[in-house]
Each structure stands twice: as structure tokens, then as C-alpha cells.
Motif scaffolding. Sequence first.
Motif, PDB file in Angstrom:
ATOM      1  N   PRO A 162       0.797  -1.226   0.000  1.00 43.49           N
ATOM      2  CA  PRO A 162       0.000   0.000   0.000  1.00 43.49           C
ATOM      3  C   PRO A 162       0.829   1.275   0.000  1.00 43.49           C
ATOM      4  O   PRO A 162       0.325   2.334  -0.386  1.00 43.49           O
ATOM      5  CB  PRO A 162      -0.828  -0.122   1.278  1.00 43.49           C
ATOM      6  CG  PRO A 162      -0.081  -1.069   2.143  1.00 43.49           C
ATOM      7  CD  PRO A 162       0.636  -1.997   1.228  1.00 43.49           C
ATOM      8  N   PHE A 163       2.091   1.180   0.426  1.00 44.82           N
ATOM      9  CA  PHE A 163       2.944   2.370   0.480  1.00 44.82           C
ATOM     10  C   PHE A 163       4.277   2.062  -0.190  1.00 44.82           C
ATOM     11  O   PHE A 163       4.996   1.144   0.233  1.00 44.82           O
ATOM     12  CB  PHE A 163       3.186   2.806   1.932  1.00 44.82           C
ATOM     13  CG  PHE A 163       1.933   3.186   2.663  1.00 44.82           C
ATOM     14  CD1 PHE A 163       1.368   4.439   2.495  1.00 44.82           C
ATOM     15  CD2 PHE A 163       1.309   2.286   3.508  1.00 44.82           C
ATOM     16  CE1 PHE A 163       0.204   4.792   3.155  1.00 44.82           C
ATOM     17  CE2 PHE A 163       0.146   2.617   4.174  1.00 44.82           C
ATOM     18  CZ  PHE A 163      -0.418   3.877   3.993  1.00 44.82           C
ATOM     19  N   ALA A 164       4.630   2.826  -1.216  1.00 40.78           N
ATOM     20  CA  ALA A 164       5.897   2.619  -1.919  1.00 40.78           C
ATOM     21  C   ALA A 164       7.068   2.900  -0.988  1.00 40.78           C
ATOM     22  O   ALA A 164       7.032   3.839  -0.187  1.00 40.78           O
ATOM     23  CB  ALA A 164       5.968   3.531  -3.140  1.00 40.78           C
ATOM     24  N   GLY A 165       8.097   2.072  -1.081  1.00 44.41           N
ATOM     25  CA  GLY A 165       9.290   2.280  -0.281  1.00 44.41           C
ATOM     26  C   GLY A 165       9.163   1.824   1.152  1.00 44.41           C
ATOM     27  O   GLY A 165      10.092   1.966   1.943  1.00 44.41           O
ATOM     28  N   ILE A 166       7.996   1.274   1.512  1.00 47.16           N
ATOM     29  CA  ILE A 166       7.726   0.794   2.859  1.00 47.16           C
ATOM     30  C   ILE A 166       7.489  -0.712   2.780  1.00 47.16           C
ATOM     31  O   ILE A 166       6.958  -1.224   1.796  1.00 47.16           O
ATOM     32  CB  ILE A 166       6.487   1.502   3.460  1.00 47.16           C
ATOM     33  CG1 ILE A 166       6.753   3.005   3.612  1.00 47.16           C
ATOM     34  CG2 ILE A 166       6.081   0.908   4.786  1.00 47.16           C
ATOM     35  CD1 ILE A 166       7.796   3.362   4.651  1.00 47.16           C
ATOM     36  N   ASN A 167       7.860  -1.424   3.832  1.00 48.91           N
ATOM     37  CA  ASN A 167       7.707  -2.877   3.851  1.00 48.91           C
ATOM     38  C   ASN A 167       6.318  -3.310   3.377  1.00 48.91           C
ATOM     39  O   ASN A 167       5.304  -2.746   3.776  1.00 48.91           O
ATOM     40  CB  ASN A 167       7.925  -3.384   5.277  1.00 48.91           C
ATOM     41  CG  ASN A 167       7.985  -4.894   5.358  1.00 48.91           C
ATOM     42  OD1 ASN A 167       8.844  -5.512   4.741  1.00 48.91           O
ATOM     43  ND2 ASN A 167       7.088  -5.485   6.114  1.00 48.91           N
ATOM     44  N   GLY A 168       6.267  -4.312   2.525  1.00 48.56           N
ATOM     45  CA  GLY A 168       5.003  -4.839   2.041  1.00 48.56           C
ATOM     46  C   GLY A 168       4.446  -5.898   2.974  1.00 48.56           C
ATOM     47  O   GLY A 168       5.103  -6.341   3.918  1.00 48.56           O
ATOM     48  N   SER A 169       3.214  -6.315   2.702  1.00 47.95           N
ATOM     49  CA  SER A 169       2.538  -7.279   3.561  1.00 47.95           C
ATOM     50  C   SER A 169       2.393  -8.624   2.856  1.00 47.95           C
ATOM     51  O   SER A 169       1.900  -8.688   1.732  1.00 47.95           O
ATOM     52  CB  SER A 169       1.142  -6.772   3.943  1.00 47.95           C
ATOM     53  OG  SER A 169       1.236  -5.634   4.771  1.00 47.95           O
ATOM     54  N   GLY A 170       2.808  -9.673   3.548  1.00 49.57           N
ATOM     55  CA  GLY A 170       2.644 -11.026   3.041  1.00 49.57           C
ATOM     56  C   GLY A 170       1.691 -11.809   3.917  1.00 49.57           C
ATOM     57  O   GLY A 170       1.127 -11.317   4.892  1.00 49.57           O
ATOM     58  N   LYS A 171       1.505 -13.060   3.523  1.00 46.51           N
ATOM     59  CA  LYS A 171       0.720 -13.988   4.317  1.00 46.51           C
ATOM     60  C   LYS A 171       1.502 -15.298   4.315  1.00 46.51           C
ATOM     61  O   LYS A 171       1.326 -16.128   3.417  1.00 46.51           O
ATOM     62  CB  LYS A 171      -0.671 -14.175   3.716  1.00 46.51           C
ATOM     63  CG  LYS A 171      -1.574 -15.091   4.530  1.00 46.51           C
ATOM     64  CD  LYS A 171      -2.928 -15.230   3.858  1.00 46.51           C
ATOM     65  CE  LYS A 171      -3.655 -13.907   3.874  1.00 46.51           C
ATOM     66  NZ  LYS A 171      -4.926 -13.951   3.160  1.00 46.51           N
ATOM     67  N   HIS A 172       2.404 -15.440   5.270  1.00 48.22           N
ATOM     68  CA  HIS A 172       3.264 -16.612   5.296  1.00 48.22           C
ATOM     69  C   HIS A 172       2.442 -17.849   5.635  1.00 48.22           C
ATOM     70  O   HIS A 172       1.900 -17.964   6.726  1.00 48.22           O
ATOM     71  CB  HIS A 172       4.395 -16.426   6.303  1.00 48.22           C
ATOM     72  CG  HIS A 172       5.228 -15.208   6.032  1.00 48.22           C
ATOM     73  ND1 HIS A 172       6.113 -14.676   6.941  1.00 48.22           N
ATOM     74  CD2 HIS A 172       5.311 -14.414   4.937  1.00 48.22           C
ATOM     75  CE1 HIS A 172       6.707 -13.619   6.432  1.00 48.22           C
ATOM     76  NE2 HIS A 172       6.241 -13.435   5.215  1.00 48.22           N
TER      77      HIS A 172
END
Length: 727
Positions: A338-348
Motif C-alpha cells: 500500500p505504500f511505496a518504499g515501505i515494507n510490504g505485507s505477506g501472508k506466510h
Amino acid sequence: MTGNESRTQAIYEITNREPIEAKAPKKLEDIWASNVFSLSKMQATLPKDVFKSLKETIKTGKKLDPSVADTVAGAMRDWAISKGAMYYAHVFYPLTGGTAEKHDGFISPQSDGGVISEFSGKLLIQGEPDGSSFPNGGIRDTFEARGYTGWDVTSPAYILENEMGATLCIPTVFVSWTGEALDKKTPLLRSIAVVDKAANRVLKLLGNTDVAPVNSSCGAEQEYFLVDANFANARPDLLLAGRTLFGKAPAKGQQFDDHYFGAIPPRVQAYMHDIETRLYKLGIPAKTSHNEVAPGQFEIAPVFESANVASDHQQQIMTTLRDAAVDHGFMCLLHEKPFAGINGSGKHVNWSIGNSTQGNLLDPGDTPEENLQFLAFCGAVIRGVHLFGPLMRAVIATASNDHRLGANEAPPAIMSVYLGSQLEDIFNQIKEGKLVGSSHKGVMHLGVDVLPPLSKDAGDRNRTSPFAFTGNRFEFRAVGSSQSVSGPLIALNTMMADSLSWIADQLEAKVGSGSSPEETGNAVQAILKDIMDKHGVAVFGGNGYSDEWHKEAVEQRGLLNIPTTADALPYLKESSVVELFKTTGVLSPTELESRFEVYAEQYILSIEVEAKLVVDIAKTLIYPAVMRHLGEAAGTVANLSDIGVSVDKTPVEKVAGLAKSLLDGANELDSAIAKHDFGSTEEHMDYCAGTIRDMMNSIREAADTLEGEIADDLWPLPTYEEMLFIK
């Protein structure tokens, strides 16, 4: 950070928000699964013979006896009505990746003008939603509307509560009138059945006589962002695309690593407690919650459950996260970036297989080099990852996940398997033909008397691997945060079934039945050596982010780097993948083709929606704000020049040049979106992945630079600084 009027008002509303009134905590045992028609509730309300039959179906996979349906439906209705429910819904999981519900009332009008509450076995077992309006990839034409939902007895019914009442929800499959699966549950149930059959063969050939049904298990770690609704509602891109299409990086982001596992903000903690209470009522074992890497990012993780139930629960978790966020004044963002340059969200997705007699079949024990059963099942995983790595990449392929994969924060788009130093050494010994031993767990002495000795695992963990062994399971780290876990689970189960069947064939050819343990052991080692000789290139324990690995993987090991969804989805049509699903019976060629068509269409539509938003926001919000800034700046320069004050015009000229680039880019993108004369779906996807995305990025570069140049009180969108740090 005062911003224009809407931003100022948003900040005021957030900073003056009344805290949610705290509710008295309830005991876990009082609320746990209180809204679930569980086995214990079935036992208390059903005749013994009916309960016994139903339990056997749930526990062993025995075919459902239709004669019990009326009795079960009556008990389920009475329980639901006692909980305040006036409606029931068949809940299913179409190829959109979301959750669908067909609601009906228990009401049955009578000839005398009265009504009664009615819910028969027929209504429980089967429903009929529209089979053509959901994505189906050509299986159904628009005029062919019939589709069926069918009760999945292995996943418990539950009560869904809201302010207006309660609804009895019944998990179901969703199939077409012609019998093809239109959903994600049907092939998941098939994959569970085939991995059970294949695992049973191997276990019996290894000398086990008492073998219970084998099931896969799943524990999915869900990452998400929270943004105050006042900000989110002022961002058209967040509302319609789920991510920010514009936004300059703030001076402070995540570089201090001070958010990860930090103290949870009180407002967020109240939200988390509410989430957990809602999930506990649904029997969802949410255990862990904490701050994630990025500011505004968090995680919730449940305990392992059987794959089918875990998949249903994952859908409920995502729905609950979104719904509860509204009550707390947030928007919950499940987008992968959702935010460029910021950690993305996964679903491990933590995945394993096991049963009640042999336990977790991917548990190595204290001496894995002596654990023949574990080595055989782990070898099956290695073979599967090497043969079907492109399939693994395809089932996690979405427009949103493309932003995350390979971005030095998530696993790369090259599918490999991490075993850890201990197991990698064991399998390399097998490859060399001499299995002599391995390193074992140790103890750390920290040099402080008051601290107890801490146990040390035999191997480290690797967060750069897309598919990593983590002690007694494999963690599929590349799954996207917004995705259903069904797709990855279907692929893993089916790949595993194929490899286990191959191992069983090899064992039968080498030793057959009645062989000695020594003969069986030698045969297994020979099979594992063959696996490592042919498929060991998929095993990698180093830094998956490094350029060296990308070069080695492709040039020396022959692995595929599949960077985008446009590159990945065509592998669903590859002959070996089609044959895999056809021979196992998990997906027919028609069903698999339909999935390619549906997912390709979703990818194209996602990019087009984003591109249209980029044009609209650039033209109607950003460009007018820039023009106002230029008007004020030009007037100031002219006025100062009139009184003999020399002013540097460079900033004004820079903004003017960027404004031209912004508007020209938006006009060009607008024209590019209109192109639809493509020779194939693949060509259209490539156009979106290349031409459209490149143009969007160019426009964003100009806009984000402008955000740092024009007056803050003119900027029309809530900024990264505001959205990430004001809670």
C-alpha cells in the motif's frame, strides 16, 4: 503538516477522537467457539446414531449419509435461533478470492396466513446461486445461470453477528450445473483427498500397519496496515485500488527498525482485542499479534489447523479485520504494497502434513538422519518444488503481489527450498552416497548467572527463501496478504501427492511388500539420492536477495526467475502442470484453463483500474493544486521584481516543467488505456505489465517530486507522513 482544509480536519478528528469505551474482559472459556456448531454442540443436540455418522464423515472423510441431513438441519436451526439468528447463508469462495454469501430466511409462509421457521436437510445440503455472474473463465455463458452450493460437513457452521442480528453461516462448495468447480474449496478438498491417498501408500510401504487419514495443515500469518478512515476516505487510490498510487517518502520511514515488535499503540491494541474476541467466538485460534516492520503495519497469526478449516478461517479473519476496522475508525489495508518504499505485507503460509497415528510427517525429530519417514516426505517436497516451481509462482501471482516479490523485503520470484544447515548437510550426504550423521540441537550459555540456558536449534532460519523449512513445517513466504490461502494449499498438496506417488512407485519396484527394515532403508536412501541428483538444484540456503543468487539460479541451476504475474500465469497452461492436475483429479483441464482466464482478467482489470485512477488524480487533484501554486508563485515573483527585488525563478521553472510532464504523462496514459486490440490474453497482460505500469511509474515520479516542491497547504492528498504516523 497542517495541509489543506480536508487534511487539517482529518488530523483534528483523529487527535480529538474519543477512545472506545473499554468493555469488561470475558473469560476465554466463556466465549471460545460460542458461535460455532461444533462437534460438542452436535453431540449434545443430535441422536447418537446421527452424531456418530456425522463425526465419522468429518474425521475420516467417509461419504456423507444424506439420511441424517434433516435431523442435523433441525438441530442446527434450533441452535441458530437460540442465538438470535433469523437467517441462514450458504457461504462459498468464488474465484474472485473473496467470500460470497447467499442469504435466506428460516421463514416459511403457511396457508392460514401464519409463518413457521423451517430449515430442511435439502436446504442444508444444497443451494442455488447464480453460476454465470461470478468469474468462471468461460465455463458458463451469461445465459447459463445455474450453479449449486453444496454443504461441506468438514467445516463447521457458525453464527455471524452484527448490529442488526445474526445469521447462520454454512460453508459450502460452489460448482456449475455441468459439475465443474467454480470455487476454491472444491479443488482444495480434492487435493486433501489425493495427498491422503499418496501418503498412505508411502507410510504402509515404510512398514506402518495402522495409518489414519492424512491431512495437510495450515497456519497463515496475516500482515496488514491500519490507516485512519479520515485519511483513507480522502484518498481515491486507497478507496478503489487499496494502495497509494502517489506519495512522497517521509523523512522517517522504517529505517530505525523501531516499530517492529514495538509497543502497540493503545488505539490499535483496542482494535486487536476486539478482533481476537470476535475470532474466538468463531473458534478461530488467533494466538499472536504484534507490530510489523513498517509504521502502521501489524500482524495476526492463528495456530495450525487442518487445511480446509484453516482456509475458511483465513477468509473470516480478513473479513473481520476489515469490518472491525470500520468500528474503530480505521481502514484495514490488505494490499501487498500500500505504500511505496515501505515494507510490504505477506501472508506466510506454514504448511505441513500429518495424521493421528504417525503424527507430523515433516517433524525431523532429534535425529533426522535416522528418521526414514521424515526424509522420504522431505525428499518429496524437494522434488515437488523443483518440478513445479513455476506453478508455485503462478498461484501467488496477482497485480498487487508483484509489487512485493523480489523487492528485498519478501522472497524473490525464483522458487527454491531452504532446509537449514542441518538438513541440507544430511541431504548432501545422501547425494554423495554416505549418510554418516548430522549436527544436533545445542544449548546457549549467555554468561549471566540469573539467565537459564537457552536451547539452540540445529539450524538457522532464512527469511529470504520463498519456501523455507522452519523446524517441523515449510513456510511459503511468498503468498500475498490479500490472497486466499486455498490456491497455495491446492498447489502444495497436489505437488506433494505427485511426489509421494512417485516415491511409492519406486519403493514398490525396488522392494515391494514384506521387505526387511534394512532393505526398505536402503531403497529409500537410493530414491532420495536420485531425487537430490535430479532436483537438488532447488535447495538453496544462502541470501535469496543477492544478485549473485539470481545469476546462479538462472544460469547455473536452470531455475526460472518469473518477475510478474504476466510472466507467471501462462505456466497454468504448461503441459506438465495440466497433466499434474489431470492425473490427480484435482482440476480438470477445463477447470484449470478457467482459472488462467479468470486470474488473467483480474490482473488486467486491476492494472486498468489503477491506471484510470492515476489519470483522474493527476488531472483533477494534483495538477490543479500545482497550477494554484504556480499562480501564487508567479504573482509573488512579478510583484517582487516590480519593486526591484531579484528572485530566483528556478524553483518556479522546475515546478512548471514537472507539471507539464505530469499532464503530458496523464494524457498519454489515458490514450494507452483505450488500446484493446490484442491478439491474446498473454499479449494484453504483457502490455499492462510493461507499457501501462511504466507510464504509471513515470507519472508518479513527477507527482511525488512535485509534492516536495509545492506549498504544503495546497497539496490535496493526505501524505505518507500523516497516514503512517498519526493514529
